[in-house]
Design a protein around this motif. Structure first.
Motif, PDB file in Angstrom:
ATOM      1  N   GLY A 233      46.648  43.747  37.830  1.00  0.00           N
ATOM      2  CA  GLY A 233      47.427  43.324  38.990  1.00  0.00           C
ATOM      3  C   GLY A 233      48.815  43.955  38.997  1.00  0.00           C
TER       4      GLY A 233
ATOM      5  N   TYR B 166      44.385  47.712  38.982  1.00  0.00           N
ATOM      6  CA  TYR B 166      43.486  46.733  39.594  1.00  0.00           C
ATOM      7  C   TYR B 166      42.426  47.458  40.402  1.00  0.00           C
TER       8      TYR B 166
ATOM      9  N   ASN C 181      54.327  42.641  40.310  1.00  0.00           N
ATOM     10  CA  ASN C 181      52.859  42.673  40.489  1.00  0.00           C
ATOM     11  C   ASN C 181      52.477  43.768  41.479  1.00  0.00           C
TER      12      ASN C 181
ATOM     13  N   GLN D  84      48.663  44.460  42.785  1.00  0.00           N
ATOM     14  CA  GLN D  84      48.056  43.415  43.621  1.00  0.00           C
ATOM     15  C   GLN D  84      48.801  43.268  44.951  1.00  0.00           C
TER      16      GLN D  84
ATOM     17  N   ASP E   2      45.160  34.714  30.134  1.00  0.00           N
ATOM     18  CA  ASP E   2      45.888  34.886  31.392  1.00  0.00           C
ATOM     19  C   ASP E   2      47.297  34.306  31.348  1.00  0.00           C
TER      20      ASP E   2
ATOM     21  N   SER F 168      48.583  36.199  37.087  1.00  0.00           N
ATOM     22  CA  SER F 168      47.325  35.533  36.737  1.00  0.00           C
ATOM     23  C   SER F 168      47.610  34.101  36.297  1.00  0.00           C
TER      24      SER F 168
ATOM     25  N   THR G 240      48.439  28.438  36.500  1.00  0.00           N
ATOM     26  CA  THR G 240      46.988  28.263  36.491  1.00  0.00           C
ATOM     27  C   THR G 240      46.486  27.843  35.112  1.00  0.00           C
TER      28      THR G 240
ATOM     29  N   LEU H  34      40.466  34.113  35.148  1.00  0.00           N
ATOM     30  CA  LEU H  34      41.725  34.019  35.893  1.00  0.00           C
ATOM     31  C   LEU H  34      42.435  35.383  35.942  1.00  0.00           C
ATOM     32  N   MET H  35      42.334  36.113  34.817  1.00  0.00           N
ATOM     33  CA  MET H  35      42.984  37.427  34.741  1.00  0.00           C
ATOM     34  C   MET H  35      42.283  38.447  35.623  1.00  0.00           C
ATOM     35  N   ARG H  36      40.953  38.465  35.564  1.00  0.00           N
ATOM     36  CA  ARG H  36      40.192  39.434  36.356  1.00  0.00           C
ATOM     37  C   ARG H  36      40.405  39.178  37.850  1.00  0.00           C
ATOM     38  N   TYR H  37      40.642  37.912  38.211  1.00  0.00           N
ATOM     39  CA  TYR H  37      40.793  37.581  39.629  1.00  0.00           C
ATOM     40  C   TYR H  37      42.261  37.622  40.088  1.00  0.00           C
ATOM     41  N   ASN H  38      43.204  37.639  39.149  1.00  0.00           N
ATOM     42  CA  ASN H  38      44.639  37.556  39.517  1.00  0.00           C
ATOM     43  C   ASN H  38      44.909  36.306  40.344  1.00  0.00           C
TER      44      ASN H  38
END
Lengths: 359, 359
Positions: free
Chosen positions: A252, A256, A277, A280, B247, B253, B266, B273-277
């Motif tokens: 991010g 990414y 960031n 992202q 994360d 994240s 979060t 959580l990290m992969r999704y940001n």
């Protein structure tokens, strides 16, 4: 059972929402590409910063070498986006013109601590590595971590252990240190002793002759199957504290990839990129504001520098293969191949071209 | 000079764009709050996961203790958002009911490796710490790093060195290990030996009696000056590899704060959580889709779980003090105080209330 039902409901809601996004993207795609098949893309960078004139030729050679190593296979459909990214980054990690692998920046102790990240946009798998020593190709270690599907981010001894268990060779301490990196550290320490502002380390110190800081390397690729992959590799910044982690392994910020949004690799002053960031924010501007990859990269790089002071840049590929290249640093080396022509540059508003050949 | 001019142009463009956002937010704010002064807010969480019934009472007590420690000063305007966040998180780090500080999850070697992050939304300063051992309050180390304004993210020995140089005390090895964390690791290893899928470590293994995994702690605060601050602290997940980074210390994240967008902390399955940001995706949905903090948190937690399988949750505060609380895990402990009433919960759709008193 109610847990299952709830999960089912989420899945339906989320799928419906994602389909809307996907439909919109498909529409735009259809208009843009007039229904042609997706063409593969490989866009790479060799770092952003106040790169001295004497180092430009080496950067250009390194960019061309990396494209020669990775592009023909991807263009012919013989390698996928992940292979192309790994091959291009490995080429630059070997090249002392870049701050990654051999030639990486030194910390205050005169040592190399490497970082890398790798992400693919279909399942959002990722591998991130930091504080790794004495390994030639951190990008390959990051890819091995991605493939294991267990953890996403490893630091220090754990990263080294993974490297050795996945067939990387441990080099003798100091193997990655170059005279140029040593000179840069000596100059940095002189500046600091004189009381100069070294906040941005070596990314913006005009007075210095050499500047390997921020010359991170990265690659963003889209293959014929529509897979987006991104990889970034760095030695951080000259004069960093031992144990300092930058943006490169931070998803991010440095890297990414999401097939629904696009792929981004960034470079520049790591602390600034992380606080903003950047990767992202660029993807969000593309997804939500419907900006092109180029417009989103420009908008977010400029807002970042306006707000935080530090500079940096990004390379971007959207799901249709449209490119974005932008930087607020004085220079950023970049390159890609299209229709048998290599496009590359390092100054603002510059695009050089020449026939792409493998010689 | 041309460089200066360009910087000037960026600043103007970015300022104009940000003003537009700000004006829009002010409008919404004016409508929502009917021109009243911003009221301070402190929203905290004590982790998401498959928390056993026997651990609910301890979580509630810990949440109330943290609010008692931090809220009165913030509400009276005697402390700012950063102080409130630090105080609340320190309270939970001391409490073995949470996976942070004392009582943190153990890695496969039976050791505690701590992580924390701290960010403020005015200048976007941040401090992130990982692979820290034998220190009681990682959140304070993160805040010290933020205040130094040099590096943003430190790992391992460097984090310990910073802790000791900023007056944290080094504890004897093993001081942070609790019998409950040891039991959780033993159960995890049994499950793994039986060939159970331990991908999500202990966040979703129904069969297990105790689950300190994913019970990260976090706090998001808004003060009377409009400053948003966020802090998150964790021991990661039970049975993690030594050297695994989650994360929590990753900006965008685990933690993010921006006065123009909002603040998010979060908790849950760190790799997911990290992969999704997750934090940055929630803020983007608020900024670009004009979703409320609650709607954005719901949308993005649900999309994350639908797409990646792993679960998690988030607490959110927008610049006007509106709250968002959402999780796809079975449970997430959370709490805040409003109008002399403490609101808290741990199950989906649950909100318990009682008078807030300092006893």
């Amino acid at each position: 059972a109610s847990k299952k039902l709830q999960a089912q409901r989420w899945r339906e809601r989320a799928t419906a929402a994602d389909k809307q996004v996907q439909n919109k993207k498909s529409e735009i795609s259809a208009i843009k590409t007039k229904q042609t098949m997706p063409r593969p893309v490989l866009l790479i960078h060799g770092g952003a910063g106040d790169i001295g004139d004497s180092r430009v030729a080496g950067k250009f050679k390194g960019i061309k070498d990396a494209l020669r190593a990775a592009w023909p296979q991807l263009a012919a459909g013989k390698s996928n986006a992940m292979d192309a990214v790994e091959t291009a980054v490995r080429s630059m990690e070997l090249d002392e013109a870049f701050n990654a692998g051999y030639g990486a920046c030194l910390n205050t102790a005169g040592e190399v601590e490497l970082e890398a990240s790798f992400m693919e946009g279909h399942e959002l798998r990722a591998g991130c590595i930091t504080l790794l020593r004495d390994i030639m190709h951190p990008i390959t270690v990051a890819r091995r971590l991605l493939e294991q599907r267990r953890h996403v981010f490893l630091g220090g001894e754990a990263a080294l252990k993974l490297a050795l268990s996945t067939c990387s060779e441990q080099l003798a301490p100091g193997s990655l240190v170059t005279p140029s990196a040593q000179q840069a550290l000596a100059e940095f320490k002189q500046q600091q002793a004189k009381g100069a502002d070294t906040t941005y380390a070596r990314t913006e110190l005009d007075a210095l002759r050499t500047d390997p800081s921020g010359d991170t390397v990265g690659a963003v690729a889209l293959d014929m199957q529509g897979l987006i992959a991104v990889g970034t590799s760095t030695g951080g910044i000259t004069g960093k504290w031992p144990g300092r982690i930058g943006d490169t392994p931070v998803l991010g910020s440095g890297t990414y990839a999401d097939n629904l949004m696009g792929g981004v690799s960034t470079t520049g002053h790591g602390e600034t990129l992380m606080r903003y960031n950047l990767a992202q924010r660029i993807l969000a501007a593309m997804q939500h504001q419907q900006l092109s990859a180029q417009a989103a990269a420009e908008q977010e790089c400029q807002r970042m520098t306006a707000r935080l002071g530090g500079t940096g840049g990004a390379i971007v590929v959207d799901p249709q293969g449209e490119l974005g290249i932008s930087f607020t640093s004085r220079r950023m080396a970049w390159g890609y191949v299209s229709d048998g022509v290599i496009h590359y540059g390092i100054n603002q508003q510059e695009m050089l071209q020449e026939p792409f050949d493998l010689a």
